[in-house]
Design a protein around this motif. Structure first.
Motif, PDB file in Angstrom:
ATOM      1  N   ASP A 114       0.835  -1.392  -0.087  1.00  0.00           N
ATOM      2  CA  ASP A 114       0.039  -0.101  -0.068  1.00  0.00           C
ATOM      3  C   ASP A 114       0.603   1.359   0.103  1.00  0.00           C
ATOM      4  OD1 ASP A 114      -1.994   1.779   0.157  1.00  0.00           O
ATOM      5  OD2 ASP A 114      -2.857   1.050   1.920  1.00  0.00           O
ATOM      6  N   GLU A 115       1.302   1.437  -1.328  1.00  0.00           N
ATOM      7  CA  GLU A 115       2.063   2.885  -1.316  1.00  0.00           C
ATOM      8  C   GLU A 115       1.169   4.237  -1.116  1.00  0.00           C
ATOM      9  OE1 GLU A 115       4.427   3.004  -4.778  1.00  0.00           O
ATOM     10  OE2 GLU A 115       5.472   1.417  -4.522  1.00  0.00           O
ATOM     11  N   GLN A 116       0.238   4.038  -1.314  1.00  0.00           N
ATOM     12  CA  GLN A 116      -0.829   5.263  -1.363  1.00  0.00           C
ATOM     13  C   GLN A 116      -0.891   5.515   0.028  1.00  0.00           C
ATOM     14  OE1 GLN A 116      -1.483   6.915  -3.787  1.00  0.00           O
ATOM     15  NE2 GLN A 116      -3.002   8.494  -2.776  1.00  0.00           N
ATOM     16  N   ALA A 117      -0.747   4.604   1.030  1.00  0.00           N
ATOM     17  CA  ALA A 117      -1.033   5.231   2.436  1.00  0.00           C
ATOM     18  C   ALA A 117       0.094   5.940   2.973  1.00  0.00           C
ATOM     19  CB  ALA A 117      -1.036   3.762   3.335  1.00  0.00           C
ATOM     20  N   VAL A 118       1.208   5.678   2.338  1.00  0.00           N
ATOM     21  CA  VAL A 118       2.323   6.473   2.988  1.00  0.00           C
ATOM     22  C   VAL A 118       2.479   7.726   2.145  1.00  0.00           C
ATOM     23  CG1 VAL A 118       4.849   6.709   2.747  1.00  0.00           C
ATOM     24  CG2 VAL A 118       3.835   4.387   3.038  1.00  0.00           C
ATOM     25  N   ARG A 119       2.077   7.908   0.796  1.00  0.00           N
ATOM     26  CA  ARG A 119       1.563   8.961   0.272  1.00  0.00           C
ATOM     27  C   ARG A 119       0.797  10.126   0.774  1.00  0.00           C
ATOM     28  NH1 ARG A 119       4.575   9.707  -4.479  1.00  0.00           N
ATOM     29  NH2 ARG A 119       5.138   7.779  -5.583  1.00  0.00           N
ATOM     30  N   VAL A 120      -0.199   9.463   1.216  1.00  0.00           N
ATOM     31  CA  VAL A 120      -1.206  10.417   1.901  1.00  0.00           C
ATOM     32  C   VAL A 120      -1.090  10.591   3.191  1.00  0.00           C
ATOM     33  CG1 VAL A 120      -3.818  10.115   2.994  1.00  0.00           C
ATOM     34  CG2 VAL A 120      -3.208   8.992   0.599  1.00  0.00           C
ATOM     35  N   MET A 121      -0.091   9.804   4.019  1.00  0.00           N
ATOM     36  CA  MET A 121       0.205  10.403   5.423  1.00  0.00           C
ATOM     37  C   MET A 121       1.247  11.351   5.195  1.00  0.00           C
ATOM     38  SD  MET A 121      -0.251   9.872   8.769  1.00  0.00           S
ATOM     39  CE  MET A 121      -0.831   8.203   9.186  1.00  0.00           C
ATOM     40  N   VAL A 122       2.323  11.372   4.402  1.00  0.00           N
ATOM     41  CA  VAL A 122       3.309  12.043   4.503  1.00  0.00           C
ATOM     42  C   VAL A 122       2.645  13.559   3.984  1.00  0.00           C
ATOM     43  CG1 VAL A 122       5.590  12.675   3.745  1.00  0.00           C
ATOM     44  CG2 VAL A 122       4.979  10.301   4.370  1.00  0.00           C
TER      45      VAL A 122
END
Length: 257
Positions: A114-122
């Motif tokens: 889940d790369e999107q989880a990192v993008r959204v959080m950062v």
């Protein structure tokens, strides 16, 4: 860095040190002591790094325009909190006087793809940090393990606006390593952006610091490592730094961070 004396390395490491107390038993008395130890006869550490609940106290001790910055941690150490909860932590920390936010990325979600989880959080935390508040992203490289995952996490954090990428929380079995540092420092170079690097956990001696500084100078340039681009996250390193600067023998701190 190879030619620098131990005293030179020690003085440089002091100026780059995020003096840390993230112990579960930390007390207000320990925070006051940490603030005092961050201001030495040889100069100040770059910052202290503490739990959010102590930020207001540290600001009162250090003052409004202190040369010692206040860093705090969010989504720490699990990386599993929902974005809204993390944003509330960030806003409160900034209101209490934090200069720097050390964010644990959702590394477990990232490990499942889940790369999107990192993008959204950062991205969300970046937008919640008003300039000049600095955002450091903790990748937890000892858990990611895979070189490709560390590389991908580094690039994602940089793309989403991180000011620093940081190896570890200091709360897992494997924390900062030279292998992870090599990957992360190379990603910074590839990005073409001014992004800093912070090894955290397990850097306990001036000799350890020399290895990381030499690696950074090799990948970037001899004058690249400075407080705006390089930090050490450590609690025990200060003891060895002071021992070197005071020309005495001492056993460096045996703490985990």
């Amino acid at each position: 860095m190879l030619e620098a004396s131990n005293r030179q390395i020690a003085a440089l490491a002091l100026s780059m040190l995020d003096l840390t107390d993230l112990t579960d038993t930390c007390t207000p008395e320990a925070i006051e002591d940490l603030c005092n130890r961050a201001r030495t006869a040889f100069g100040n550490t770059a910052a202290i790094c503490i739990w959010p609940r102590f930020v207001a106290q540290a600001r009162a001790v250090l003052g409004l325009n202190s040369a010692v910055k206040i860093a705090t941690v969010v989504n720490f150490p699990s990386g599993d909190l929902p974005v809204d909860a993390v944003l509330e932590e960030v806003r409160q920390a900034v209101a209490d006087g934090a200069d720097e936010i050390d964010l644990v990325i959702p590394y477990r979600a990232f490990m499942t793809g889940d790369e999107q989880a990192v993008r959204v959080m950062v991205s969300a935390v970046r937008h919640a940090c008003p300039r000049p508040v600095i955002l450091k992203t903790i990748l937890e490289t000892g858990e990611l393990k895979d070189r490709g995952l560390i590389r991908s996490a580094s690039h994602i954090a940089i793309q989403e606006g991180a000011d620093f990428i940081k190896t570890s929380t200091g709360k897992v079995a494997v924390n900062a390593t030279l292998e992870a540092a090599d990957i992360m420092l190379t990603c910074i170079r590839e990005s073409g952006r001014k992004v800093g690097f912070k090894p955290a956990g397990g850097v306990r001696t001036v000799a350890d610091a020399r290895l990381y500084l030499t690696l950074a100078a090799t990948i970037h340039s001899p004058d690249w490592p400075m407080a705006s681009t390089f930090r050490f996250g450590a609690s025990g390193l200060l003891a060895d730094i002071l021992a070197v600067l005071e020309d005495r023998d001492a056993v460096a701190g045996a703490t985990a961070y």
